[in-house]
Design an enzyme around this catalytic site. Structure first.
Site, PDB file in Angstrom:
ATOM      1  N   SER A   1      42.694 -28.789  30.133  1.00 12.43           N
ATOM      2  CA  SER A   1      41.995 -27.983  30.997  1.00 12.43           C
ATOM      3  C   SER A   1      42.628 -27.864  32.334  1.00 12.43           C
ATOM      4  O   SER A   1      43.621 -28.814  32.742  1.00 12.43           O
ATOM      5  CB  SER A   1      40.420 -28.150  31.263  1.00 12.43           C
ATOM      6  OG  SER A   1      40.150 -27.478  32.550  1.00 12.43           O
TER       7      SER A   1
ATOM      8  N   TYR B   1      33.818 -34.380  33.709  1.00 14.25           N
ATOM      9  CA  TYR B   1      34.330 -33.454  32.680  1.00 14.25           C
ATOM     10  C   TYR B   1      36.076 -33.401  33.204  1.00 14.25           C
ATOM     11  O   TYR B   1      36.957 -33.513  32.485  1.00 14.25           O
ATOM     12  CB  TYR B   1      33.743 -32.052  32.844  1.00 14.25           C
ATOM     13  CG  TYR B   1      34.488 -31.184  32.123  1.00 14.25           C
ATOM     14  CD1 TYR B   1      34.559 -30.873  30.730  1.00 14.25           C
ATOM     15  CD2 TYR B   1      35.396 -30.018  32.676  1.00 14.25           C
ATOM     16  CE1 TYR B   1      35.038 -30.069  29.913  1.00 14.25           C
ATOM     17  CE2 TYR B   1      35.936 -29.222  31.960  1.00 14.25           C
ATOM     18  CZ  TYR B   1      36.028 -29.200  30.648  1.00 14.25           C
ATOM     19  OH  TYR B   1      36.859 -28.106  29.704  1.00 14.25           O
TER      20      TYR B   1
HETATM   21  P1  NAP Z   1      32.616 -23.926  22.679  1.00 14.80           P
HETATM   22  O1  NAP Z   1      32.690 -22.423  22.275  1.00 14.80           O
HETATM   23  O2  NAP Z   1      31.393 -24.502  23.187  1.00 14.80           O
HETATM   24  O3  NAP Z   1      33.207 -24.473  21.525  1.00 14.80           O
HETATM   25  C1  NAP Z   1      33.174 -26.088  21.250  1.00 14.80           C
HETATM   26  C2  NAP Z   1      33.451 -26.475  19.958  1.00 14.80           C
HETATM   27  O4  NAP Z   1      33.184 -28.181  19.815  1.00 14.80           O
HETATM   28  C3  NAP Z   1      32.234 -25.858  19.028  1.00 14.80           C
HETATM   29  O5  NAP Z   1      33.047 -25.508  17.850  1.00 14.80           O
HETATM   30  C4  NAP Z   1      31.277 -27.007  18.911  1.00 14.80           C
HETATM   31  O6  NAP Z   1      30.733 -27.031  17.552  1.00 14.80           O
HETATM   32  C5  NAP Z   1      32.260 -28.239  18.946  1.00 14.80           C
HETATM   33  N1  NAP Z   1      31.565 -29.540  19.192  1.00 14.80           N
HETATM   34  C6  NAP Z   1      31.018 -29.604  20.283  1.00 14.80           C
HETATM   35  N2  NAP Z   1      30.232 -30.746  20.259  1.00 14.80           N
HETATM   36  C7  NAP Z   1      30.648 -31.468  19.003  1.00 14.80           C
HETATM   37  C8  NAP Z   1      30.307 -32.813  18.449  1.00 14.80           C
HETATM   38  N3  NAP Z   1      29.645 -33.585  18.961  1.00 14.80           N
HETATM   39  N4  NAP Z   1      31.105 -32.911  17.116  1.00 14.80           N
HETATM   40  C9  NAP Z   1      31.936 -31.917  16.694  1.00 14.80           C
HETATM   41  N5  NAP Z   1      32.411 -30.738  17.303  1.00 14.80           N
HETATM   42  C10 NAP Z   1      31.494 -30.701  18.340  1.00 14.80           C
HETATM   43  O7  NAP Z   1      33.516 -24.120  23.968  1.00 14.80           O
HETATM   44  P2  NAP Z   1      35.241 -23.691  24.023  1.00 14.80           P
HETATM   45  O8  NAP Z   1      35.407 -23.161  25.430  1.00 14.80           O
HETATM   46  O9  NAP Z   1      35.879 -23.226  22.689  1.00 14.80           O
HETATM   47  O10 NAP Z   1      35.869 -25.418  24.042  1.00 14.80           O
HETATM   48  C11 NAP Z   1      36.847 -25.925  23.354  1.00 14.80           C
HETATM   49  C12 NAP Z   1      37.777 -26.531  24.367  1.00 14.80           C
HETATM   50  O11 NAP Z   1      38.343 -26.025  25.146  1.00 14.80           O
HETATM   51  C13 NAP Z   1      37.078 -27.879  25.044  1.00 14.80           C
HETATM   52  O12 NAP Z   1      37.514 -29.005  24.843  1.00 14.80           O
HETATM   53  C14 NAP Z   1      36.815 -27.498  26.314  1.00 14.80           C
HETATM   54  O13 NAP Z   1      36.559 -28.455  27.188  1.00 14.80           O
HETATM   55  C15 NAP Z   1      37.894 -26.816  26.396  1.00 14.80           C
HETATM   56  N6  NAP Z   1      38.252 -26.109  27.718  1.00 14.80           N
HETATM   57  C16 NAP Z   1      37.594 -24.752  27.787  1.00 14.80           C
HETATM   58  C17 NAP Z   1      37.497 -24.064  28.626  1.00 14.80           C
HETATM   59  C18 NAP Z   1      36.701 -22.608  28.917  1.00 14.80           C
HETATM   60  O14 NAP Z   1      36.603 -22.160  30.002  1.00 14.80           O
HETATM   61  N7  NAP Z   1      36.020 -22.217  27.693  1.00 14.80           N
HETATM   62  C19 NAP Z   1      38.523 -24.105  29.730  1.00 14.80           C
HETATM   63  C20 NAP Z   1      39.181 -25.388  29.562  1.00 14.80           C
HETATM   64  C21 NAP Z   1      39.221 -25.937  28.577  1.00 14.80           C
HETATM   65  P3  NAP Z   1      29.452 -27.302  16.949  1.00 14.80           P
HETATM   66  O15 NAP Z   1      28.301 -27.208  17.997  1.00 14.80           O
HETATM   67  O16 NAP Z   1      29.312 -26.766  15.671  1.00 14.80           O
HETATM   68  O17 NAP Z   1      29.679 -28.927  16.686  1.00 14.80           O
END
Ligand code: NAP
Length: 268
Positions: free
Chosen positions: A143, A156
């Site tokens: 991030s 985080y």
């Molecule tokens: P998201 O839509 O909430 O997706 C998160 C994913 O992680 C989901 O598929 C969820 O699936 C899975 N997950 C959560 N808890 C889990 C667990 N205990 N075991 C296995 N899988 C789990 O969020 P996203 O934004 O796509 O996030 C993906 C990555 O991008 C993360 O590492 C986040 O920190 C990073 N990121 C996001 C942003 C942003 O603004 N969106 C910015 C910078 C970085 P299930 O609930 O089905 O398990």
């Protein structure tokens, strides 16, 4: 898993929504077979069915809670044993919405076990297999928050600083051994993570929030350009390089026999 693809299989964690879901779509269209990991099996199955219908990818679903030691071990074993796997997208992650002094430490522990411990185990298992086969790539989703730690909550932010640092060191360890490594540093991206953490993304100015398709496409463009670190929105790549150079310039003075003059006391 038998592979149809000369590109091999991409194992994507957190593939049931958001960034991981979008990587699954793009990588299937690029000719990878897929191994999709998350907790929500029905969402993974729906994505798998859609990708099987619309691409030539062979798609397998592996339900796992990556805060559970046994489930992490199961995925890790798969990465060690399955020579068809050529790409790990270490993406699953959660956010928090509390300062450290007020945080629920159970939530903190779950964040650390997913964002740090599971990511580390899977990177280690993938690195071992890929180095042995002299082929493979690891994409770690970090991030931009480690660049602005003063502006985001401590746990985080620190977890994502860990992902960045791990990736930089891992690249030094295995980058010359036929394994490509990339840290992706997205800014605010429109996914479920915000709502899941109880944060309101609509409070952000629209010009600060990227669509998830654009974010993943940019990250894959950075991957194709063999970037170690990709910041999807950063207009000038030199800004990152200047930051790295400023850090490296301190290198010769970071470990010396004597303390700096300003720390010398009269009694010393
Ligand atoms: P998201 O839509 O909430 O997706 C998160 C994913 O992680 C989901 O598929 C969820 O699936 C899975 N997950 C959560 N808890 C889990 C667990 N205990 N075991 C296995 N899988 C789990 O969020 P996203 O934004 O796509 O996030 C993906 C990555 O991008 C993360 O590492 C986040 O920190 C990073 N990121 C996001 C942003 C942003 O603004 N969106 C910015 C910078 C970085 P299930 O609930 O089905 O398990």
């Amino acid at each position: 898993m038998s592979t149809n693809s000369s590109k091999g299989t991409a194992l994507i964690t957190g593939a049931s929504s958001g960034i991981g879901f979008t990587y699954a779509d793009r990588l299937a269209k690029r000719g990878f077979d897929l191994l999709l990991v998350a907790r929500d099996q029905s969402r993974l199955e729906a994505l798998a069915n859609d990708l099987r219908a619309n691409t030539s990818a062979s798609v397998e679903v592996l339900k796992a809670d990556l805060t559970d030691v046994a489930d992490v071990a199961k995925v890790e074993q798969r990465l060690r044993d399955d020579a068809a796997i050529t790409l790990l997208v270490n993406n699953a992650g959660v956010a928090l919405n509390a300062p450290l002094s007020e945080a629920d430490l159970g939530d903190v522990d779950r964040l650390i076990s997913l964002n740090i411990t599971a990511l580390t185990h899977l990177a280690a298992a993938a690195a071992a297999g890929f180095v042995a086969r002299k082929r493979g790539a690891i994409i770690n989703i970090a991030s931009v928050v480690p660049m602005i730690p003063e502006r985001f909550n401590a746990v985080y932010t620190a977890s994502k600083a860990y992902v960045l640092s791990l990736t930089q060191s891992l690249n030094a360890e295995i980058g010359e051994k036929g394994v490509q490594v990339q840290a992706v540093m997205p800014g605010a991206t429109r996914t479920e993570i915000w709502e899941r953490a109880g944060m309101d993304l609509s409070a952000f100015p629209a010009e600060m929030v990227m669509d998830v398709n654009e974010m993943v496409d940019a990250s894959l463009a950075g991957f194709d350009q063999k970037e170690l670190v990709t910041i999807p929105s950063l207009p000038n790549a030199e800004d990152w390089q200047n930051f790295v150079n400023a850090r490296l310039a301190m290198g010769p003075n970071l470990s010396l026999q004597h303390a700096a003059a300003r720390y010398k006391t009269s009694g010393a």
